[in-house]
Scaffold this motif. Structure first.
Motif, PDB file in Angstrom:
ATOM      1  N   UNK A   1       0.886  -0.864  -0.329  1.00  0.00           N
ATOM      2  CA  UNK A   1      -0.168   0.018   0.279  1.00  0.00           C
ATOM      3  C   UNK A   1       0.924   2.050  -0.555  1.00  0.00           C
ATOM      4  N   UNK A   2       2.104   1.156  -0.227  1.00  0.00           N
ATOM      5  CA  UNK A   2       2.984   2.415  -0.124  1.00  0.00           C
ATOM      6  C   UNK A   2       2.742   3.128   1.139  1.00  0.00           C
ATOM      7  N   UNK A   3       2.472   3.036   1.894  1.00  0.00           N
ATOM      8  CA  UNK A   3       2.519   3.386   3.143  1.00  0.00           C
ATOM      9  C   UNK A   3       3.407   2.538   4.631  1.00  0.00           C
ATOM     10  N   UNK A   4       4.004   3.697   5.342  1.00  0.00           N
ATOM     11  CA  UNK A   4       5.104   3.310   6.105  1.00  0.00           C
ATOM     12  C   UNK A   4       4.387   3.541   7.571  1.00  0.00           C
ATOM     13  N   UNK A   5       4.268   2.955   8.274  1.00  0.00           N
ATOM     14  CA  UNK A   5       3.571   2.324   9.520  1.00  0.00           C
ATOM     15  C   UNK A   5       4.938   2.815  10.872  1.00  0.00           C
TER      16      UNK A   5
END
Length: 294
Positions: free
Chosen positions: A209-213
């Motif tokens: 999702x190209x989301x760095x959490x």
């Protein structure tokens, strides 16, 4: 994920009202670089003279795993720009912004930086419109950045200081927003919690999702959206929710509206799903009309 004392923010050094689209990088109070795009109102000069188009800017806060360049965000911006100037941005950990997503906690700093940029560009009236996670962020921002002196007030573990006038919103729109944290009552929300809380889930978030959490838990827990909704008045508040939302059932918007009391309008949209992906042009047009009229 560490909550913060939310108050003062540096303005971006930019000229007053720009004639065309402008892409820039903002810096939040905690030093995170946020990509942002400004689009001037596309209404003709005659229409602008008869309305508040020339003074109003709409700041759009996307949902989790979104970004400034996602098609649904660009579609919303295009509709809103027919009525007011628009600022879109990517939350931390999303798109080309730096940092890591805290899933609604420190993201309020990102929104505050975008609101201040809108005022630095010369806009006197700012309306925030948030979708899903962005909806929870605009609610907290509306509660914590009022432009009034509330120094030392405690709200859900967050100490509010007197914020700069440039950081507050004049009206708030929350679309598909949760009313409470840690909700796991639907299958999509259980999957989302797996992505956020498990190491392998965060890998999926990063590459799928190209989301760095952020890996850390909230400490302390941020002000819940349902409590924030009751603190936004006298600023107008619009709550929008679809009756086919697979993430948050209708008790969420009803809780938000009940908490806000007479200070809120509630639109329950027949057949609508979740957030910006489910918001059609007709709904976006009505939200834009509400934003410039309030």
């Amino acid at each position: 994920m560490s909550s913060v004392s939310e108050g003062r923010f540096p303005s971006s050094s930019v000229p007053l009202i720009t004639p065309g689209p402008l892409r820039t990088t903002l810096r939040t109070d905690d030093g995170v670089r946020i990509e942002a795009v400004y689009e001037p109102c596309t209404a003709d000069a005659g229409a602008a003279a008869e309305t508040s188009f020339d003074s109003t800017a709409i700041v759009v806060a996307h949902g989790f795993t979104g970004s400034v360049d996602r098609p649904a965000v660009r579609r919303a911006a295009g509709v809103f720009a027919q009525r007011a100037a628009v600022i879109t941005f990517s939350f931390r950990g999303h798109g080309g912004s730096g940092g890591r997503s805290t899933v609604g906690d420190r993201e309020v700093l990102d929104l505050a930086a975008a609101v201040e940029w809108a005022r630095a560009l010369g806009h006197r009236r700012i309306v925030t419109v948030g979708f899903s996670m962005g909806g929870s962020v605009v609610l907290r921002h509306g509660a914590l950045y009022t432009g009034r002196s509330t120094a030392g007030a405690e709200a859900g573990g967050v100490t509010e200081r007197e914020g700069r006038m440039e950081a507050h919103a004049d009206a708030v729109v929350a679309v598909s927003a949760p009313a409470r944290w840690y909700y796991r009552g639907t299958a999509p929300m259980r999957r989302l919690h797996w992505v956020v809380t498990r190491p392998v889930g965060r890998v999926v978030g990063r590459y799928g999702f190209r989301t760095r959490i952020d890996r850390n838990d909230w400490n302390p827990v941020p002000l819940p959206p349902v409590e924030a909704a009751g603190l936004i008045a006298p600023a107008p508040l619009l709550i929008v929710h679809g009756d086919q939302d697979p993430y948050f059932p209708l008790d969420h918007p009803r809780m938000l509206a009940d908490a806000a009391g007479d200070g809120a309008e509630l639109w329950l949209e027949r057949g609508m799903g979740h957030a910006e992906n489910a918001a059609d042009e007709n709904l976006l047009t009505r939200i834009g009309d509400w934003a410039v009229a309030r």
